[in-house]
Design an enzyme around this catalytic site. Sequence first.
Site, PDB file in Angstrom:
ATOM      1  N   ASP A 107       0.846  -1.199   0.000  1.00  0.00           N
ATOM      2  CA  ASP A 107       0.000   0.000   0.000  1.00  0.00           C
ATOM      3  C   ASP A 107       0.879   1.246   0.000  1.00  0.00           C
ATOM      4  OD1 ASP A 107      -2.012  -1.730   0.175  1.00  0.00           O
ATOM      5  OD2 ASP A 107      -2.719  -1.133   2.182  1.00  0.00           O
ATOM      6  N   GLU A 147       3.945   1.655  -1.177  1.00  0.00           N
ATOM      7  CA  GLU A 147       4.542   1.939  -2.486  1.00  0.00           C
ATOM      8  C   GLU A 147       3.500   2.517  -3.447  1.00  0.00           C
ATOM      9  OE1 GLU A 147       7.949  -1.397  -3.165  1.00  0.00           O
ATOM     10  OE2 GLU A 147       5.965  -2.094  -2.602  1.00  0.00           O
ATOM     11  N   ASP A 181       0.841   4.248  -2.632  1.00  0.00           N
ATOM     12  CA  ASP A 181       0.570   5.636  -2.241  1.00  0.00           C
ATOM     13  C   ASP A 181       1.677   6.577  -2.690  1.00  0.00           C
ATOM     14  OD1 ASP A 181      -1.779   4.862  -1.171  1.00  0.00           O
ATOM     15  OD2 ASP A 181      -1.065   4.809   0.911  1.00  0.00           O
ATOM     16  N   GLU A 217     -27.764 -15.292 -13.100  1.00  0.00           N
ATOM     17  CA  GLU A 217     -26.899 -14.335 -12.398  1.00  0.00           C
ATOM     18  C   GLU A 217     -27.527 -13.934 -11.078  1.00  0.00           C
ATOM     19  OE1 GLU A 217     -26.383 -10.879 -14.871  1.00  0.00           O
ATOM     20  OE2 GLU A 217     -25.549 -12.079 -16.495  1.00  0.00           O
ATOM     21  N   LYS A 256     -28.988 -11.166  -8.522  1.00  0.00           N
ATOM     22  CA  LYS A 256     -29.625  -9.855  -8.668  1.00  0.00           C
ATOM     23  C   LYS A 256     -29.097  -8.983  -7.531  1.00  0.00           C
ATOM     24  CE  LYS A 256     -34.057  -7.717  -9.676  1.00  0.00           C
ATOM     25  NZ  LYS A 256     -33.851  -6.508  -8.906  1.00  0.00           N
ATOM     26  N   ASP A 292     -28.373  -6.058  -5.068  1.00  0.00           N
ATOM     27  CA  ASP A 292     -29.300  -5.070  -4.504  1.00  0.00           C
ATOM     28  C   ASP A 292     -28.569  -3.740  -4.323  1.00  0.00           C
ATOM     29  OD1 ASP A 292     -31.622  -4.117  -3.573  1.00  0.00           O
ATOM     30  OD2 ASP A 292     -31.541  -5.107  -1.619  1.00  0.00           O
ATOM     31  N   TYR A 302     -23.075  -6.070 -15.666  1.00  0.00           N
ATOM     32  CA  TYR A 302     -23.862  -7.205 -16.147  1.00  0.00           C
ATOM     33  C   TYR A 302     -24.469  -7.063 -17.541  1.00  0.00           C
ATOM     34  CZ  TYR A 302     -27.548  -4.326 -14.090  1.00  0.00           C
ATOM     35  OH  TYR A 302     -28.364  -3.297 -13.754  1.00  0.00           O
ATOM     36  N   LYS A 344     -31.425 -14.967 -17.858  1.00  0.00           N
ATOM     37  CA  LYS A 344     -31.447 -14.305 -19.164  1.00  0.00           C
ATOM     38  C   LYS A 344     -31.274 -15.334 -20.271  1.00  0.00           C
ATOM     39  CE  LYS A 344     -29.161 -10.305 -17.138  1.00  0.00           C
ATOM     40  NZ  LYS A 344     -27.925  -9.544 -16.939  1.00  0.00           N
ATOM     41  N   LYS A 400     -37.385 -13.192  -7.277  1.00  0.00           N
ATOM     42  CA  LYS A 400     -37.067 -12.436  -6.054  1.00  0.00           C
ATOM     43  C   LYS A 400     -37.190 -13.347  -4.847  1.00  0.00           C
ATOM     44  CE  LYS A 400     -37.891  -8.000  -6.031  1.00  0.00           C
ATOM     45  NZ  LYS A 400     -37.159  -6.741  -5.887  1.00  0.00           N
ATOM     46  N   CYS A 422     -37.244   8.562  31.579  1.00  0.00           N
ATOM     47  CA  CYS A 422     -35.991   7.883  31.228  1.00  0.00           C
ATOM     48  C   CYS A 422     -35.837   6.631  32.089  1.00  0.00           C
ATOM     49  CB  CYS A 422     -34.819   8.836  31.438  1.00  0.00           C
ATOM     50  SG  CYS A 422     -33.229   8.019  31.202  1.00  0.00           S
ATOM     51  N   CYS A 442     -32.524   7.458  34.485  1.00  0.00           N
ATOM     52  CA  CYS A 442     -32.450   8.524  35.491  1.00  0.00           C
ATOM     53  C   CYS A 442     -33.832   9.044  35.892  1.00  0.00           C
ATOM     54  CB  CYS A 442     -31.572   9.668  34.993  1.00  0.00           C
ATOM     55  SG  CYS A 442     -32.333  10.626  33.683  1.00  0.00           S
ATOM     56  N   CYS A 469     -33.986  11.836  26.380  1.00  0.00           N
ATOM     57  CA  CYS A 469     -33.863  12.167  27.796  1.00  0.00           C
ATOM     58  C   CYS A 469     -33.068  13.468  27.855  1.00  0.00           C
ATOM     59  CB  CYS A 469     -33.131  11.060  28.544  1.00  0.00           C
ATOM     60  SG  CYS A 469     -32.607  11.621  30.177  1.00  0.00           S
ATOM     61  N   CYS A 475     -27.471  11.941  33.347  1.00  0.00           N
ATOM     62  CA  CYS A 475     -27.992  10.608  33.046  1.00  0.00           C
ATOM     63  C   CYS A 475     -26.812   9.690  32.683  1.00  0.00           C
ATOM     64  CB  CYS A 475     -28.986  10.742  31.893  1.00  0.00           C
ATOM     65  SG  CYS A 475     -29.662   9.199  31.313  1.00  0.00           S
TER      66      CYS A 475
HETATM   67  S1  IVH Z   1     -30.166  -7.096 -16.289  1.00  0.00           S
HETATM   68  C1  IVH Z   1     -33.529  -4.857 -18.976  1.00  0.00           C
HETATM   69  N1  IVH Z   1     -28.825  -8.265 -14.391  1.00  0.00           N
HETATM   70  O1  IVH Z   1     -32.354  -5.097 -11.365  1.00  0.00           O
HETATM   71  C2  IVH Z   1     -32.966  -4.903 -17.644  1.00  0.00           C
HETATM   72  N2  IVH Z   1     -30.197  -6.421 -13.799  1.00  0.00           N
HETATM   73  O2  IVH Z   1     -35.400  -4.624 -12.182  1.00  0.00           O
HETATM   74  C3  IVH Z   1     -31.673  -5.590 -17.670  1.00  0.00           C
HETATM   75  N3  IVH Z   1     -30.099  -5.831 -11.414  1.00  0.00           N
HETATM   76  O3  IVH Z   1     -32.503  -1.929 -12.690  1.00  0.00           O
HETATM   77  C4  IVH Z   1     -31.122  -5.687 -16.345  1.00  0.00           C
HETATM   78  N4  IVH Z   1     -28.667  -7.387 -10.823  1.00  0.00           N
HETATM   79  O4  IVH Z   1     -30.315  -2.524 -11.712  1.00  0.00           O
HETATM   80  C5  IVH Z   1     -29.689  -7.266 -14.683  1.00  0.00           C
HETATM   81  N5  IVH Z   1     -27.541  -9.399 -12.837  1.00  0.00           N
HETATM   82  C6  IVH Z   1     -28.406  -8.418 -13.134  1.00  0.00           C
HETATM   83  C7  IVH Z   1     -28.899  -7.520 -12.158  1.00  0.00           C
HETATM   84  C8  IVH Z   1     -29.802  -6.530 -12.525  1.00  0.00           C
HETATM   85  C9  IVH Z   1     -29.403  -6.364 -10.407  1.00  0.00           C
HETATM   86  C10 IVH Z   1     -31.033  -4.691 -11.264  1.00  0.00           C
HETATM   87  C11 IVH Z   1     -30.855  -3.638 -12.325  1.00  0.00           C
HETATM   88  C12 IVH Z   1     -32.230  -3.285 -12.807  1.00  0.00           C
HETATM   89  C13 IVH Z   1     -33.121  -4.058 -11.918  1.00  0.00           C
HETATM   90  C14 IVH Z   1     -34.198  -4.638 -12.785  1.00  0.00           C
END
Ligand code: IVH
Length: 672
Positions: free
Chosen positions: A33, A35, A37, A112, A114, A116, A223, A290, A314, A408, A411, A426, A432
């Site tokens: 790290d 080096e 920096d 894949e 999803k 968050d 993605y 997909k 989901k 509280c 106290c 409080c 307190c």
């Molecule tokens: S593909 C046409 N792949 O989920 C949409 N989306 O509801 C193509 N997301 O807004 C999206 N992981 O931000 C895709 N592996 C993944 C994802 C992903 C999270 C999110 C993405 C999108 C929302 C779709």
Amino acid sequence: MEKNPKERIKYLTEKLHHYNHLYYVEHKSEISDFEFDQLLKELQELEEKYPKYASESSPTKRVGGDITKKFETVRHEYPMLSLSNSYSQDEIKEWEQRVKKSVPGKIKYVCELKYDGVAIGIRYENGILQKAVTRGDGTQGEDVTTNVKTIRSIPLQLKGKYPPSFEIRGEIFFPLKNFQALNELREEEGEPLFANPRNTASGTLKLQDSRIVSSRSLDCYLYGLYGDDLPFEGHYESVLEAKKWGFKVPSSQEKYIATTDSIEGIMKFINYWDKKRASLPFEIDGIVIKVDDYGQQQDLGFTAKSPRWAIAYKFKAERVISRLLSIDYQVGRTGAVTPVANLSPVSLGGTIVKRASLHNADQIAKLSLHENDTVFVEKGGEIIPKIVGVEQKDRAADSIAVKFIENCPVCGTKLIRYDGEAQHFCPNTTGCAPQITGRIIHFISRKAMNIDGLGSETVELLFKKQLIHSYADLYELEFNQLLQLERFAEKSVNNLIESVKNSKNVPFERVLFALGIRHVGETVAKKIARVMKNIDTISEATFDELVDIDEVGEKIALSIQSFFQDDKNKEIVQKLKSHQLRLEVEEKSMASSLLQGKSFVVSGVFEKFSRNELKQLIEANGGKNVGSISGKTNYVLAGDNMGPAKLEKAQKLNIPIITEVEFAKMIEYDSN
Ligand code: IVH
């Protein structure tokens, strides 16, 4: 070395991009790290000296520093659609059947995670990151390029053989470890905690100061590729290729991505992650499936909102049943009272849950919680599980509604609730116990006075034994008093006393932060210290003088005033004074001769500093302020709304016009 700064800048840029990729994408490192920096610092200095060679995709952009005053709206070249969601495996099976019916031939699916987080679309031209735009309403989003450039795993410059122009999309997220660390820090600083990683990632991307974004260590998985004439047959191939150009894409080794040609394969992936997702270092809320082949994707097409060639499964938030045993009311260092439910122990998401957060009185009312209720508990986006509902039919007819306490629990003082705030407080700040010990713990913390050898339990013990009543008493602790305590031996007593003594050298801005004035975090304390210079000026400052300081709003100003009006606090500050803590800034450390002989015209409205502050800084660093532009002026320091006549004159006379950020760099001012 500086004989050819252009070459050296190029060399350093390439090296640093390489080490950065290795570390943040491939999780390997070839240098320390330190080096790294050193090289970065060298590049920063060269770029400052030779700005014409500094590029927009320089590794120095990772550190942040540029301010986005307004996020411009940008239209998406390809609309950013969403995915259709399903919550049952049957719906996934139906989708797969529909796909099979609609397109002939063999179908390969890509599974894949999803992620968050927050969707981002990033445009690259000739291998250079040009623009990063949020999803917005799907048609247009916000340009957050400056902030996205600070995310280490997103390449600023690509390698290998990439298409000349394309957009790549992905999800920016807050890794759980970094999120927890951020909240721990906030707790130390008495700042309200962030509720969940996703919202915090989203809020972080919209911060104006990219330096803060940089410090938060966001991450990103890419993605999807978008562009005309992309040289691939399908999605999976494009992901593998993008990896070669330097992108962080999901790895099949870690099972973050997989291909399959059957519904069984899809289900296997879903079930695997449904069980394993708690062990991921980031949050996911489902699985995305997909159709791989671009041709088949095209045949399947889109509905108004989402592609037919993809679907999201989901996860249901895991929900369990438990019983409310009792409610504890915790008092924090700021006096905020938080109700916490004690539950009969239940297993949830791999851990045994015995407590759940109830947040505040409104939450209890919303649930209409009764004593002994059967409750539903979920681990939602938040880290701490929460009660999401009550089983009404299990409730006895004569059960008693939970009533938020009025006094509280420690106290006994009557609680208050400020207008517009959800939490009860409080108000007995100086009497307190948990508020007092909480403040002492904050006072000794690393970023404040950094007093080692004293943990929170010892602080509580010292308080209980009446050896300390406030943090000022730490400076009066004696060797023999401490030696009598169970926890201490001669060596640890000496260490503690030494550490307390050393803290007298902590600079004023940190002492000010250590006082634990509500809403005065580390950054605000710095700003106040720089403007007000010493504790007496602060304690006597009017409301107007306080709100005049950058980053100090009404809430902070009122809190400062009420702190210094309190007699007990006055007494504490007097004690700190008598023990010779640093209660004023050391002017020496601010001044320099960096601007010796240079004259400045300051014009316009600024973000980070007030105009007066800038003028003071110019003088403190040996420069001169002049009122109007002439041939002798060295720099025009320009903010917003600088007069057009001035601008024209500066341009005509060829006088460099610099921003406040550039000025700060010039005087090596750490604006954090
Ligand atoms: S593909 C046409 N792949 O989920 C949409 N989306 O509801 C193509 N997301 O807004 C999206 N992981 O931000 C895709 N592996 C993944 C994802 C992903 C999270 C999110 C993405 C999108 C929302 C779709």
